[in-house]
Design a protein around this motif. Structure first.
Motif, PDB file in Angstrom:
ATOM      1  N   ILE A  93      58.233  44.820  31.280  1.00  0.00           N
ATOM      2  CA  ILE A  93      56.807  45.120  31.141  1.00  0.00           C
ATOM      3  C   ILE A  93      56.197  45.471  32.501  1.00  0.00           C
ATOM      4  CG2 ILE A  93      54.544  44.091  30.627  1.00  0.00           C
ATOM      5  CD1 ILE A  93      55.893  42.595  28.335  1.00  0.00           C
ATOM      6  N   CYS A  94      56.570  44.690  33.531  1.00  0.00           N
ATOM      7  CA  CYS A  94      56.020  44.941  34.871  1.00  0.00           C
ATOM      8  C   CYS A  94      56.421  46.315  35.384  1.00  0.00           C
ATOM      9  CB  CYS A  94      56.478  43.855  35.842  1.00  0.00           C
ATOM     10  SG  CYS A  94      55.734  42.282  35.461  1.00  0.00           S
ATOM     11  N   GLU A  95      57.595  46.737  34.997  1.00  0.00           N
ATOM     12  CA  GLU A  95      58.074  48.072  35.361  1.00  0.00           C
ATOM     13  C   GLU A  95      57.200  49.129  34.671  1.00  0.00           C
ATOM     14  OE1 GLU A  95      61.289  48.564  36.990  1.00  0.00           O
ATOM     15  OE2 GLU A  95      60.670  50.692  37.105  1.00  0.00           O
ATOM     16  N   VAL A  96      56.961  48.945  33.380  1.00  0.00           N
ATOM     17  CA  VAL A  96      56.180  49.927  32.601  1.00  0.00           C
ATOM     18  C   VAL A  96      54.750  50.036  33.139  1.00  0.00           C
ATOM     19  CG1 VAL A  96      55.195  50.395  30.302  1.00  0.00           C
ATOM     20  CG2 VAL A  96      57.559  49.616  30.509  1.00  0.00           C
ATOM     21  N   VAL A  97      54.111  48.881  33.394  1.00  0.00           N
ATOM     22  CA  VAL A  97      52.700  48.945  33.807  1.00  0.00           C
ATOM     23  C   VAL A  97      52.545  48.994  35.338  1.00  0.00           C
ATOM     24  CG1 VAL A  97      51.910  47.778  31.701  1.00  0.00           C
ATOM     25  CG2 VAL A  97      52.262  46.449  33.763  1.00  0.00           C
ATOM     26  N   LYS A  98      53.671  49.051  36.009  1.00  0.00           N
ATOM     27  CA  LYS A  98      53.700  49.216  37.480  1.00  0.00           C
ATOM     28  C   LYS A  98      52.944  48.109  38.220  1.00  0.00           C
ATOM     29  CE  LYS A  98      54.329  54.215  37.429  1.00  0.00           C
ATOM     30  NZ  LYS A  98      53.808  54.758  36.193  1.00  0.00           N
ATOM     31  N   ILE A  99      53.388  46.858  37.996  1.00  0.00           N
ATOM     32  CA  ILE A  99      52.786  45.745  38.742  1.00  0.00           C
ATOM     33  C   ILE A  99      53.857  44.911  39.465  1.00  0.00           C
ATOM     34  CG2 ILE A  99      50.630  45.486  37.440  1.00  0.00           C
ATOM     35  CD1 ILE A  99      52.010  43.282  35.806  1.00  0.00           C
ATOM     36  N   LYS A 100      55.046  45.500  39.594  1.00  0.00           N
ATOM     37  CA  LYS A 100      56.141  44.755  40.241  1.00  0.00           C
ATOM     38  C   LYS A 100      55.758  44.310  41.657  1.00  0.00           C
ATOM     39  CE  LYS A 100      59.763  47.296  40.016  1.00  0.00           C
ATOM     40  NZ  LYS A 100      61.056  47.958  39.904  1.00  0.00           N
ATOM     41  N   ASP A 101      55.061  45.203  42.376  1.00  0.00           N
ATOM     42  CA  ASP A 101      54.749  44.892  43.781  1.00  0.00           C
ATOM     43  C   ASP A 101      53.677  43.815  43.934  1.00  0.00           C
ATOM     44  OD1 ASP A 101      53.273  46.877  42.564  1.00  0.00           O
ATOM     45  OD2 ASP A 101      52.613  47.775  44.450  1.00  0.00           O
ATOM     46  N   VAL A 102      52.992  43.432  42.855  1.00  0.00           N
ATOM     47  CA  VAL A 102      51.983  42.360  42.986  1.00  0.00           C
ATOM     48  C   VAL A 102      52.378  41.127  42.163  1.00  0.00           C
ATOM     49  CG1 VAL A 102      50.078  43.966  43.457  1.00  0.00           C
ATOM     50  CG2 VAL A 102      50.531  43.272  41.093  1.00  0.00           C
ATOM     51  N   TYR A 103      53.632  41.071  41.758  1.00  0.00           N
ATOM     52  CA  TYR A 103      54.087  40.041  40.816  1.00  0.00           C
ATOM     53  C   TYR A 103      53.826  38.612  41.319  1.00  0.00           C
ATOM     54  CZ  TYR A 103      57.038  38.298  37.007  1.00  0.00           C
ATOM     55  OH  TYR A 103      57.496  37.679  35.878  1.00  0.00           O
ATOM     56  N   ASN A 104      53.932  38.428  42.635  1.00  0.00           N
ATOM     57  CA  ASN A 104      53.749  37.074  43.175  1.00  0.00           C
ATOM     58  C   ASN A 104      52.372  36.864  43.795  1.00  0.00           C
ATOM     59  OD1 ASN A 104      56.311  35.804  42.528  1.00  0.00           O
ATOM     60  ND2 ASN A 104      57.187  37.383  43.860  1.00  0.00           N
ATOM     61  N   ARG A 105      51.480  37.821  43.591  1.00  0.00           N
ATOM     62  CA  ARG A 105      50.139  37.696  44.163  1.00  0.00           C
ATOM     63  C   ARG A 105      49.209  36.943  43.210  1.00  0.00           C
ATOM     64  NH1 ARG A 105      48.899  42.719  47.043  1.00  0.00           N
ATOM     65  NH2 ARG A 105      46.712  42.176  46.777  1.00  0.00           N
ATOM     66  N   VAL A 106      48.197  36.284  43.802  1.00  0.00           N
ATOM     67  CA  VAL A 106      47.201  35.572  42.991  1.00  0.00           C
ATOM     68  C   VAL A 106      46.257  36.621  42.378  1.00  0.00           C
ATOM     69  CG1 VAL A 106      45.298  33.915  43.089  1.00  0.00           C
ATOM     70  CG2 VAL A 106      47.379  33.519  44.434  1.00  0.00           C
ATOM     71  N   ILE A 107      45.978  36.475  41.082  1.00  0.00           N
ATOM     72  CA  ILE A 107      45.220  37.503  40.340  1.00  0.00           C
ATOM     73  C   ILE A 107      43.847  37.741  40.966  1.00  0.00           C
ATOM     74  CG2 ILE A 107      44.093  37.949  38.106  1.00  0.00           C
ATOM     75  CD1 ILE A 107      46.569  36.673  36.791  1.00  0.00           C
ATOM     76  N   ARG A 108      43.221  36.667  41.449  1.00  0.00           N
ATOM     77  CA  ARG A 108      41.887  36.774  42.056  1.00  0.00           C
ATOM     78  C   ARG A 108      41.839  37.848  43.160  1.00  0.00           C
ATOM     79  NH1 ARG A 108      38.136  33.185  42.118  1.00  0.00           N
ATOM     80  NH2 ARG A 108      39.413  31.428  41.518  1.00  0.00           N
ATOM     81  N   ASN A 109      42.956  37.999  43.890  1.00  0.00           N
ATOM     82  CA  ASN A 109      42.969  38.914  45.032  1.00  0.00           C
ATOM     83  C   ASN A 109      43.359  40.345  44.683  1.00  0.00           C
ATOM     84  OD1 ASN A 109      42.332  36.702  46.562  1.00  0.00           O
ATOM     85  ND2 ASN A 109      44.481  36.192  46.965  1.00  0.00           N
ATOM     86  N   LEU A 110      43.577  40.605  43.404  1.00  0.00           N
ATOM     87  CA  LEU A 110      43.994  41.961  43.014  1.00  0.00           C
ATOM     88  C   LEU A 110      42.775  42.865  42.827  1.00  0.00           C
ATOM     89  CD1 LEU A 110      46.713  41.203  40.307  1.00  0.00           C
ATOM     90  CD2 LEU A 110      47.030  41.618  42.758  1.00  0.00           C
ATOM     91  N   SER A 111      42.986  44.174  42.996  1.00  0.00           N
ATOM     92  CA  SER A 111      41.914  45.138  42.726  1.00  0.00           C
ATOM     93  C   SER A 111      41.671  45.175  41.211  1.00  0.00           C
ATOM     94  CB  SER A 111      42.330  46.525  43.196  1.00  0.00           C
ATOM     95  OG  SER A 111      43.377  46.997  42.365  1.00  0.00           O
ATOM     96  N   LYS A 112      40.522  45.740  40.826  1.00  0.00           N
ATOM     97  CA  LYS A 112      40.190  45.789  39.390  1.00  0.00           C
ATOM     98  C   LYS A 112      41.238  46.589  38.612  1.00  0.00           C
ATOM     99  CE  LYS A 112      36.668  45.587  36.083  1.00  0.00           C
ATOM    100  NZ  LYS A 112      37.235  46.183  34.953  1.00  0.00           N
ATOM    101  N   GLY A 113      41.748  47.641  39.259  1.00  0.00           N
ATOM    102  CA  GLY A 113      42.766  48.477  38.603  1.00  0.00           C
ATOM    103  C   GLY A 113      44.032  47.677  38.314  1.00  0.00           C
ATOM    104  N   TYR A 114      44.460  46.878  39.292  1.00  0.00           N
ATOM    105  CA  TYR A 114      45.653  46.054  39.091  1.00  0.00           C
ATOM    106  C   TYR A 114      45.397  44.965  38.059  1.00  0.00           C
ATOM    107  CZ  TYR A 114      49.139  47.853  42.324  1.00  0.00           C
ATOM    108  OH  TYR A 114      50.106  48.618  42.914  1.00  0.00           O
ATOM    109  N   ARG A 115      44.187  44.392  38.119  1.00  0.00           N
ATOM    110  CA  ARG A 115      43.886  43.339  37.131  1.00  0.00           C
ATOM    111  C   ARG A 115      43.951  43.914  35.711  1.00  0.00           C
ATOM    112  NH1 ARG A 115      38.587  40.790  39.233  1.00  0.00           N
ATOM    113  NH2 ARG A 115      39.046  41.805  41.200  1.00  0.00           N
ATOM    114  N   GLN A 116      43.475  45.153  35.585  1.00  0.00           N
ATOM    115  CA  GLN A 116      43.511  45.793  34.265  1.00  0.00           C
ATOM    116  C   GLN A 116      44.962  45.995  33.819  1.00  0.00           C
ATOM    117  OE1 GLN A 116      41.186  45.650  32.551  1.00  0.00           O
ATOM    118  NE2 GLN A 116      40.583  47.433  31.390  1.00  0.00           N
ATOM    119  N   ARG A 117      45.815  46.342  34.779  1.00  0.00           N
ATOM    120  CA  ARG A 117      47.241  46.500  34.448  1.00  0.00           C
ATOM    121  C   ARG A 117      47.853  45.172  34.000  1.00  0.00           C
ATOM    122  NH1 ARG A 117      49.706  51.103  36.536  1.00  0.00           N
ATOM    123  NH2 ARG A 117      48.177  52.416  37.573  1.00  0.00           N
TER     124      ARG A 117
END
Ligand code: ADP
Length: 325
Positions: A115-139
């Motif tokens: 799933i992370c591959e499909v929605v392209k969030i592999k590079d933020v997999y270990n990041r805290v959600i609070r610190n993600l951009s809105k685009g990444y949070r949507q992903r």
């Protein structure tokens, strides 16, 4: 894949959904549109098993939603307008948590990695959600909807609040998902529907007022053909000649963009192709046509024409300075 038949929902004396029927085929991306209060949320909530109907049948992938709501829910991934994220968790923790919550039986690590591959969030997999951009949070929100590999994915206003680049990325992701899932996109952004959806269902006051392929909706509900023509010739005479062409309903002088040509906006009867006669008329008079372009049909106009009284729609169009409905 989705079958809604004679669906009725009353809230006390309010008839929110009045005998709606429509189907969505496997692999289709359908845009679900309507003004506020039209009944969109009510239909979505019944479809996702969160609300019971007053009467009617709703089936998802052969499962009756009213009889087997749990089974039906398993067929559906849902991204609400506000994704249900836990900002203090990392992406990994959150997706793992949703996986467990859904009681997903697939191999966890592989499924989440896929799933992370499909929605392209592999590079933020270990990041805290609070610190993600809105685009990444949507992903991440989309990722949680895809857990369990549901046949149907429902998106509610998925690009609200995103910047233009993120909007393009999320739209292309939705199109991509449409290759393996049936997708319903509920939105009020009409260009989004045109960019993403195969079919458009418009609901107004609890009834379906349009249900057409995106490519055909203009032909189905649009009244007139519209052309923009650029002609070198005396304005008054050109105007009269254009106005006299059979089937032409209105001519608007848009003005001169250069020294000797004037642009006119010509509206003709539905289904009538006036290009040849337009060209001949101009040539016979000895004028020169230096441009002719069919005007793209605006979904906004279509929307207004099916959801409002004609008088209201005309008034709105006059007041409108562009932008989305
Ligand atoms: P939309 O999502 O298109 O804005 P809704 O499905 O929320 O429309 O609402 C359709 C109609 O049902 C509206 O007239 C709304 O006021 C009414 N409605 C929605 N939910 C309730 C409720 N829980 N109780 C009473 N009326 C409701």
């Amino acid at each position: 894949m989705i079958k809604i038949q004679n669906l009725v929902k009353n809230y006390g004396s309010i008839e929110a959904v009045k005998n709606i029927s429509f189907t969505v085929e496997e692999g289709e991306i359908v845009g679900f549109l309507g003004p506020n209060g039209a009944g969109k949320s009510t239909v979505m909530n019944i479809l996702t098993g969160y609300l019971s109907s007053t009467s009617g049948e709703v089936e998802v992938n052969g499962v009756n939603v009213l009889e087997n709501p749990l089974d039906a829910k398993r067929q559906i991934g849902y991204l609400p307008e506000q994704p249900p994220l836990y900002p203090d968790m990392t992406v990994k923790e959150y997706l793992g948590f949703v996986f467990d919550l859904k009681g997903c039986k697939l191999p966890k690590k592989e499924h989440l990695a896929e799933i992370c591959e499909v929605v392209k969030i592999k590079d933020v997999y270990n990041r805290v959600i609070r610190n993600l951009s809105k685009g990444y949070r949507q992903r991440v929100g989309i990722a949680q909807a895809l857990i369990g590999n549901p046949k149907v994915v429902i998106f509610d206003e998925p690009t609200v609040g995103l910047d233009p680049k993120q909007i393009i990325e999320i739209r292309s992701l939705i199109r991509e998902l449409g290759r393996h899932h049936t997708v319903i996109l509920s939105t009020h952004i009409l260009p989004e529907v045109q960019a993403v959806c195969d079919r458009i269902v418009i609901i107004n006051r609890g009834r379906i007022v349009a249900n057409e392929k995106t490519t055909e909706i203009s032909r189905a509900v649009q009244g007139a053909g519209k052309m923009s023509v650029k002609i070198c010739g005396p304005e008054k005479d050109v105007y009269s000649a254009l106005r006299a062409i059979p089937g032409v309903q209105s001519v608007t002088v848009l003005g001169a963009q250069d020294a000797d040509s004037i642009t006119y906006y010509v509206e003709s009867e539905r289904g009538l192709d006036i290009r040849k006669v337009l060209f001949r008329t101009v040539a016979q008079k000895g004028w020169t046509m230096i441009g002719m372009e069919a005007m793209g049909v605006n979904l906004e106009d279509i929307f207004l024409s099916v959801v409002e009284d004609p008088a209201d729609a005309t008034a709105k169009k006059k007041n409108r300075k562009g932008g989305n409905v």
